[in-house]
Design an enzyme around this catalytic site. Structure first.
Site, PDB file in Angstrom:
ATOM      1  N   LYS A  48     -13.611 -18.524  -8.263  1.00  0.00           N
ATOM      2  CA  LYS A  48     -13.319 -18.594  -9.701  1.00  0.00           C
ATOM      3  C   LYS A  48     -14.602 -18.718 -10.522  1.00  0.00           C
ATOM      4  O   LYS A  48     -14.555 -18.838 -11.739  1.00  0.00           O
ATOM      5  CB  LYS A  48     -12.440 -19.826  -9.996  1.00  0.00           C
ATOM      6  N   LYS A  50     -16.566 -21.362 -10.333  1.00  0.00           N
ATOM      7  CA  LYS A  50     -16.657 -22.767 -10.723  1.00  0.00           C
ATOM      8  C   LYS A  50     -17.394 -23.526  -9.622  1.00  0.00           C
ATOM      9  O   LYS A  50     -17.022 -23.410  -8.456  1.00  0.00           O
ATOM     10  CB  LYS A  50     -15.228 -23.307 -10.840  1.00  0.00           C
TER      11      LYS A  50
END
Ligand code: CTP
Length: 156
Positions: A48, A50
């Protein structure tokens, strides 16, 4: 079916666990007897884009220790939700309003609820504060500690 008999599930990273996370989990326990939390793995977060400060195993240990949580499972992909709903007999899927509308496809399988977020706190905000704090020059930090020390002595 009474709410005590229901199972609710949520998904999230829960990095730098904060009061917004706690409020969300408390709210889930008010809505259902069994609360399942799917915590994103480090690999899924990387997908993602992240990066977490707290590793997966520690994020799981923290969420598991919350009294409102009955079961923690790993979140490894975007696609697992329908399977999870079926496997765990989920009645309600709930997540913060930052995801409003994004999981409406689950309405075919269970109730879908988007909950109000706690204002003025997020992991992103905490990371920003930490970065700012770490960028304060060492001499300034030492001077501030001296001031605090003097204050403490005055108060003793
Ligand atoms: N959440 C909330 N209130 C906040 C922050 C998060 O209710 N102030 C909820 C999110 O909506 C989500 C869950 O907590 O349902 C897990 O969110 P997560 O993304 O792990 O936390 P954030 O603080 O939003 O992290 P980030 O800033 O990295 O998005």
């Amino acid at each position: 079916m009474s709410s005590a008999e229901k199972t609710i599930i949520t998904y999230g990273t829960f990095d730098l666990f904060h009061i917004g996370h706690l409020n969300l989990l408390r709210r889930l326990k008010e809505m259902a007897g069994r609360v399942i939390v799917a915590v994103s793995t480090d690999e899924f977060n990387a997908q993602k884009g992240k990066r977490t400060l707290i590793p997966f195993e520690q994020r799981v240990a923290i969420v598991e220790a919350i009294r409102y949580v009955d079961l923690v499972i790993p979140e490894v992909s975007w696609e697992q939700k329908i399977d999870d709903v079926k496997t765990y007999g989920v009645d309600i899927f709930a997540i913060g309003k930052d995801w409003e509308g994004k999981f409406d496809f689950l309405k075919e399988y269970c109730e879908v609820v988007y909950l109000e977020r706690t204002h003025d706190i997020s992991t992103t905000e905490l990371k920003r504060s930490l970065k700012h704090f770490l960028s304060i020059p060492r001499e300034d930090v030492l001077r501030a500690l001296d001031v605090l020390d003097a204050l403490r002595r005055e108060l003793e």
